[in-house]
Design a protein around this motif. Structure first.
Motif, PDB file in Angstrom:
ATOM      1  N   GLN A 127       0.857  -1.191   0.000  1.00  0.00           N
ATOM      2  CA  GLN A 127       0.000   0.000   0.000  1.00  0.00           C
ATOM      3  C   GLN A 127       0.889   1.235   0.000  1.00  0.00           C
ATOM      4  O   GLN A 127       1.659   1.471   0.938  1.00  0.00           O
ATOM      5  N   ASP A 128       0.813   2.027  -1.074  1.00  0.00           N
ATOM      6  CA  ASP A 128       1.530   3.311  -1.144  1.00  0.00           C
ATOM      7  C   ASP A 128       3.007   3.159  -0.789  1.00  0.00           C
ATOM      8  O   ASP A 128       3.537   3.871   0.077  1.00  0.00           O
ATOM      9  N   GLU A 129       3.670   2.240  -1.460  1.00  0.00           N
ATOM     10  CA  GLU A 129       5.111   2.013  -1.287  1.00  0.00           C
ATOM     11  C   GLU A 129       5.484   1.467   0.092  1.00  0.00           C
ATOM     12  O   GLU A 129       6.639   1.535   0.511  1.00  0.00           O
ATOM     13  N   TYR A 130       4.484   0.949   0.789  1.00  0.00           N
ATOM     14  CA  TYR A 130       4.719   0.295   2.084  1.00  0.00           C
ATOM     15  C   TYR A 130       4.282  -1.167   1.998  1.00  0.00           C
ATOM     16  O   TYR A 130       3.393  -1.524   1.218  1.00  0.00           O
ATOM     17  N   TYR A 131       4.926  -1.991   2.808  1.00  0.00           N
ATOM     18  CA  TYR A 131       4.373  -3.294   3.129  1.00  0.00           C
ATOM     19  C   TYR A 131       3.573  -3.131   4.419  1.00  0.00           C
ATOM     20  O   TYR A 131       4.042  -2.460   5.363  1.00  0.00           O
ATOM     21  N   VAL A 132       2.391  -3.751   4.477  1.00  0.00           N
ATOM     22  CA  VAL A 132       1.511  -3.596   5.626  1.00  0.00           C
ATOM     23  C   VAL A 132       1.166  -4.975   6.181  1.00  0.00           C
ATOM     24  O   VAL A 132       0.944  -5.918   5.419  1.00  0.00           O
ATOM     25  N   MET A 133       1.139  -5.079   7.503  1.00  0.00           N
ATOM     26  CA  MET A 133       0.726  -6.319   8.159  1.00  0.00           C
ATOM     27  C   MET A 133      -0.017  -5.961   9.444  1.00  0.00           C
ATOM     28  O   MET A 133       0.204  -4.899  10.027  1.00  0.00           O
ATOM     29  N   GLU A 134      -0.903  -6.837   9.857  1.00  0.00           N
ATOM     30  CA  GLU A 134      -1.684  -6.581  11.064  1.00  0.00           C
ATOM     31  C   GLU A 134      -0.964  -7.123  12.286  1.00  0.00           C
ATOM     32  O   GLU A 134      -0.329  -8.183  12.238  1.00  0.00           O
ATOM     33  N   GLY A 135      -1.067  -6.381  13.406  1.00  0.00           N
ATOM     34  CA  GLY A 135      -0.442  -6.810  14.643  1.00  0.00           C
ATOM     35  C   GLY A 135      -1.199  -6.312  15.848  1.00  0.00           C
ATOM     36  O   GLY A 135      -2.271  -5.702  15.726  1.00  0.00           O
ATOM     37  N   VAL A 136      -0.598  -6.541  16.998  1.00  0.00           N
ATOM     38  CA  VAL A 136      -1.190  -6.096  18.262  1.00  0.00           C
ATOM     39  C   VAL A 136      -0.107  -5.444  19.108  1.00  0.00           C
ATOM     40  O   VAL A 136       0.953  -6.044  19.343  1.00  0.00           O
ATOM     41  N   ILE A 137      -0.347  -4.207  19.552  1.00  0.00           N
ATOM     42  CA  ILE A 137       0.574  -3.541  20.485  1.00  0.00           C
ATOM     43  C   ILE A 137       0.383  -4.177  21.861  1.00  0.00           C
ATOM     44  O   ILE A 137      -0.718  -4.151  22.409  1.00  0.00           O
ATOM     45  N   CYS A 138       1.446  -4.739  22.401  1.00  0.00           N
ATOM     46  CA  CYS A 138       1.351  -5.445  23.691  1.00  0.00           C
ATOM     47  C   CYS A 138       1.948  -4.653  24.845  1.00  0.00           C
ATOM     48  O   CYS A 138       1.377  -4.622  25.943  1.00  0.00           O
ATOM     49  N   HIS A 139       3.091  -4.030  24.635  1.00  0.00           N
ATOM     50  CA  HIS A 139       3.781  -3.303  25.705  1.00  0.00           C
ATOM     51  C   HIS A 139       4.469  -2.090  25.096  1.00  0.00           C
ATOM     52  O   HIS A 139       4.698  -2.028  23.882  1.00  0.00           O
ATOM     53  N   HIS A 140       4.828  -1.134  25.967  1.00  0.00           N
ATOM     54  CA  HIS A 140       5.623  -0.004  25.502  1.00  0.00           C
ATOM     55  C   HIS A 140       6.715   0.315  26.518  1.00  0.00           C
ATOM     56  O   HIS A 140       6.584   0.034  27.707  1.00  0.00           O
ATOM     57  N   LEU A 141       7.800   0.891  26.008  1.00  0.00           N
ATOM     58  CA  LEU A 141       8.921   1.356  26.837  1.00  0.00           C
ATOM     59  C   LEU A 141       9.166   2.827  26.510  1.00  0.00           C
ATOM     60  O   LEU A 141       9.239   3.195  25.329  1.00  0.00           O
ATOM     61  N   PHE A 142       9.282   3.661  27.530  1.00  0.00           N
ATOM     62  CA  PHE A 142       9.606   5.070  27.302  1.00  0.00           C
ATOM     63  C   PHE A 142      11.118   5.198  27.193  1.00  0.00           C
ATOM     64  O   PHE A 142      11.847   4.885  28.131  1.00  0.00           O
ATOM     65  N   MET A 143      11.605   5.663  26.033  1.00  0.00           N
ATOM     66  CA  MET A 143      13.043   5.719  25.768  1.00  0.00           C
ATOM     67  C   MET A 143      13.606   7.130  25.863  1.00  0.00           C
ATOM     68  O   MET A 143      14.760   7.366  25.547  1.00  0.00           O
TER      69      MET A 143
END
Length: 348
Positions: free
Chosen positions: A290-306
Motif C-alpha cells: 500500500q503506497d510504497e509500504y508493506y503492511v501487516m496486522e499486529g497487536v501492540i502489547c507493551h511499551h517502553l519510554f526511551m
C-alpha cells in the motif's frame, strides 16, 4: 597505499580462523571490520600485522608482498584495546620509543613527539614528567595513537581501541581518530564489535561471520542494500518475522526505527485495506502492499519510554518485534507499515 588480500586462510589446528579472504582495501581510507565475537575479525587484523602467519594466500601493502615478512618489516603500527603503554615510562618516552629503535636523533625525536602529541590534543608542556596512569582513559588512548603515528607507518591497525571507554568519550574519540586518520592520509584498518562505530567512522566496511567475509562495501551499501540475511539482521536494531508473502513463507528483517505503527481504531474503516491481503488470491497472505509500504496486522502489547521516543512491542502472527514511534499509543490492534525500500526479504 592500499592493501590487497588474496585467498587468505588461517587455521588454529583443525579450527578455522579465517577462510578465503579476498579484499581490496581503499588507499588512504579507513576500513572497519565488524562482526560477532569469534567471527575472525581480530585474526584477520593480526595476520595483516604479521603477528600471525598465513597458512595460504597473499597480503600486499601497495605493490609490496608482505605475506612472509616480520611485523617490523611491514611498516605498520598497531593500536591495542588496552593501550599497551609502559607505566614506568613517561608519556614522552612512551611515544618516542619507536623512534629510538629507529635510531632517530634526539633532536628529531623531541620535535616529532611533540608534534604528534599536539595533533592528538595532548598538552605537551609536562609530558616528560607525567606517566600514562596520570591521564584519563580517553587521553591514554590518544597517547597510544600518537605512539603509533609518530613512526610514520604506511598502515595503521586498530584493535577495538575504544571498547574500554564510556559512551560519551567513545563518541568524541570516534571523531578524533577519524579526523587524525584523514589528516595523516594513512590507510587504516579498524576492528570493532560496535556496528555504529563501524558505520559512522569508515569509508569501507567488512562484515564477517564464521571466518568469512559476509559482505563488504561502503557503510551506505551494506546498511541499505544487505546482500545476505546475516548482514541484514546484524546491522541496526533489527527483528525477523517469518510470514506468508508472495505465495511462499519468507523471512523479513525489520529495523526498529524504520517501521510505523497505525492503530486500528475502527475495524470497519480498515476492512477494505485488510481485504487487499487477498489480492493475490492467497488465503494465507499476511502481508500486502500500500503506497510504497508493506503492511501487516499486529497487536501492540507493551511499551517502553526511551526518552525522546517510545518503543513498542508488537506481536505479528504471534511473533514479537519492537517498533519505535514518537507518539504514545494505547495497547491494542494495529497495522505495522514498513517502507518497501527499507524491508529486506529472504527465502527460508
Amino acid at each position: 597505499m592500499g592493501i590487497t588480500i588474496q585467498g587468505l586462510n588461517k587455521r588454529y589446528g583443525k579450527k578455522r580462523g579465517i577462510t578465503d579472504i579476498n579484499l581490496q582495501l581503499p588507499v588512504g581510507g579507513l576500513t572497519a571490520i565488524v562482526g560477532p565475537s569469534g567471527c575472525g575479525k581480530t585474526t584477520l587484523l593480526r595476520t595483516l600485522a604479521g603477528f600471525l602467519s598465513a597458512d595460504e594466500g597473499r597480503i600486499l601493502f601497495g605493490s609490496r608482498d608482505v605475506t612472509h615478512t616480520t611485523p617490523q618489516q611491514r611498516k605498520a603500527a598497531m593500536v591495542f584495546q588496552h593501550y599497551a603503554l609502559w607505566p614506568h615510562m613517561s608519556v614522552f618516552d612512551n611515544v618516542a620509543y619507536g623512534l629510538k629503535l629507529q635510531k632517530v636523533t634526539k633532536q628529531d625525536r623531541e620535535t616529532r613527539v611533540r608534534e604528534v602529541l599536539e595533533r592528538v590534543e595532548i598538552d605537551t608542556s609536562d609530558v616528560a614528567a607525567r606517566y600514562p596512569q596520570q591521564y584519563s582513559g580517553g587521553q591514554q588512548q590518544r597517547i597510544a595513537l600518537a605512539r603509533a603515528l609518530v613512526v610514520q607507518p604506511e598502515v595503521l591497525l586498530l584493535d577495538e581501541p575504544l571498547s574500554n571507554l564510556d559512551a560519551k568519550v567513545r563518541q568524541r574519540l570516534r571523531v578524533g581518530i577519524r579526523s587524525i586518520q584523514q589528516s595523516f592520509g594513512i590507510t587504516a584498518v579498524y576492528v570493532t564489535h560496535d556496528q555504529e562505530e563501524a558505520l559512522s567512522m569508515a569509508d569501507y566496511v567488512i562484515v564477517m561471520n564464521e571466518g568469512r567475509v559476509e559482505q563488504a562495501g561502503t557503510p551506505e551499501e551494506i546498511y541499505r542494500q544487505p546482500s545476505t540475511y546475516f548482514t541484514a539482521q546484524f546491522l541496526g536494531e533489527s527483528h525477523t518475522l517469518s510470514l506468508y508473502h508472495q505465495g511462499r513463507v519468507q523471512k523479513v528483517v525489520i529495523r526498529s526505527g524504520e517501521a510505523r505503527i497505525e492503530p486500528i481504531v475502527d475495524a470497519e474503516q480498515h476492512e477494505p485495506k485488510a481485504r487487499q491481503a487477498q489480492q493475490a488470491g492467497e488465503s494465507k497472505q499476511q502481508v500486502w502492499e500500500q503506497d510504497e509500504y508493506y503492511v501487516m496486522e499486529g497487536v501492540i502489547c507493551h511499551h517502553l519510554f526511551m526518552g525522546s521516543y517510545y518503543r513498542y512491542m508488537v506481536e505479528i502472527e504471534g511473533q514479537p518485534i519492537f517498533v519505535d514511534d514518537d507518539a504514545f499509543l494505547q495497547a491494542g490492534p494495529c497495522f505495522v507499515k514498513i517502507p518497501q525500500v527499507k524491508s529486506y526479504w529472504f527465502d527460508l
